[in-house]
Design a protein around this motif. Structure first.
Motif, short mmCIF file in Angstrom:
data_model
loop_
_atom_site.label_atom_id
_atom_site.label_comp_id
_atom_site.label_asym_id
_atom_site.label_seq_id
_atom_site.Cartn_x
_atom_site.Cartn_y
_atom_site.Cartn_z
N LYS A 50 0.82 -1.22 0.00
CA LYS A 50 0.00 0.00 0.00
C LYS A 50 0.85 1.27 0.00
CE LYS A 50 -3.63 -2.20 2.72
NZ LYS A 50 -4.32 -2.19 4.00
N ILE B 161 2.52 2.51 2.56
CA ILE B 161 2.14 3.21 3.79
C ILE B 161 3.04 2.76 4.94
CG2 ILE B 161 0.33 3.38 5.56
CD1 ILE B 161 -1.71 3.45 3.32
N ASP C 190 3.00 3.02 9.10
CA ASP C 190 2.10 3.29 10.22
C ASP C 190 2.93 3.26 11.49
OD1 ASP C 190 -0.17 3.54 11.74
OD2 ASP C 190 -0.98 1.56 11.26
N ILE D 36 0.96 8.49 10.08
CA ILE D 36 0.80 7.75 8.83
C ILE D 36 1.65 8.45 7.77
CG2 ILE D 36 -0.78 7.12 6.96
CD1 ILE D 36 -1.57 5.58 9.35
N ASP E 299 1.85 8.21 4.00
CA ASP E 299 1.18 7.64 2.84
C ASP E 299 1.94 8.06 1.59
OD1 ASP E 299 -0.48 6.83 0.76
OD2 ASP E 299 -2.31 7.23 1.89
N ARG F 152 -0.16 8.60 -1.73
CA ARG F 152 -0.86 9.88 -1.82
C ARG F 152 0.08 11.08 -1.69
NH1 ARG F 152 -6.56 9.68 -2.78
NH2 ARG F 152 -7.16 7.57 -2.25
N ALA G 80 -6.31 5.87 4.82
CA ALA G 80 -5.46 5.69 6.01
C ALA G 80 -5.44 6.96 6.86
CB ALA G 80 -4.04 5.30 5.60
#
Length: 190
Positions: free
Chosen positions: A54, A56, A58, A71, A73, A76, A147
């Motif tokens: 993904k 990502i 975390d 997060i 990301d 994005r 997320a």
């Protein structure tokens, strides 16, 4: 035992191909979780999970007033930090000039885990304006993704901007990834 549709020699090649494919698939889709320890001690302050599939990262830090969830990301292009002491979410666009790439974060975490003492030059100073918050809406969640939406829903959102370290650190809080990437969030002057 051979498959009825493959001769034995081709079966060996097919098995080798499946092994190589499995190795690469595991590396790209696996979750990597790292325990984050307080620098200079064995005290666990949090965890960092890398979701390679993904894009990502975390991070959960539990350290009294410095507790936060963050997060990263990369798909994005945003970082969101929820500071529990301020009961708010802070969002900044990922700038590759001062935020390490996803694979570099994983490498730094692995090195930290195995070598116990890694110097990371990554410390980012960011600021927000205290009177300039709003609650996220549909357009924000489309931009920031699921997320970050799940992290920040119901909290005031503040946009962060990169800054230099202030002379007075009283209005600052630490977040990010302990001993790997420090994210220092400071209240700006209005």
């Amino acid at each position: 035992m051979t498959l009825w549709f493959l001769p034995e020699r081709k079966m060996d090649r097919f098995a080798a191909f499946l092994v190589v494919l499995g190795v690469f698939w595991t590396q790209t889709s696996a979750l990597n979780t790292f325990v984050l320890r307080e620098p200079g001690s064995n005290y666990v302050t949090g965890t960092m999970t890398i979701h390679n599939d993904k894009h990502i990262v975390d991070v959960h830090v539990r350290s009294g007033v410095y507790s936060s969830d963050t997060i990263f990301d990369y798909a994005r292009g945003y970082i969101a930090t929820r500071l529990f002491a301020r009961n708010a979410c802070f969002i900044i666009k990922i700038d590759k000039e001062y935020i390490p790439e996803l694979d570099e974060l994983g490498r730094l975490a692995f090195e930290k885990k195995t070598m116990k003492s890694v110097y990371s030059p990554h410390a980012v100073w960011v600021q927000f304006q205290s009177g300039d918050s709003r609650f996220g809406d549909f357009k924000d969640w489309i931009l920031y993704g699921k997320a970050i939406e799940s992290l920040c829903t119901g909290l005031p959102l503040y946009q962060l901007s990169k800054t230099e370290p202030p002379l007075n650190l009283r209005g600052c809080a630490r977040a990010g990834i302990p001993s790997i990437l420090g994210l220092n969030v400071c209240e700006g002057n209005q």
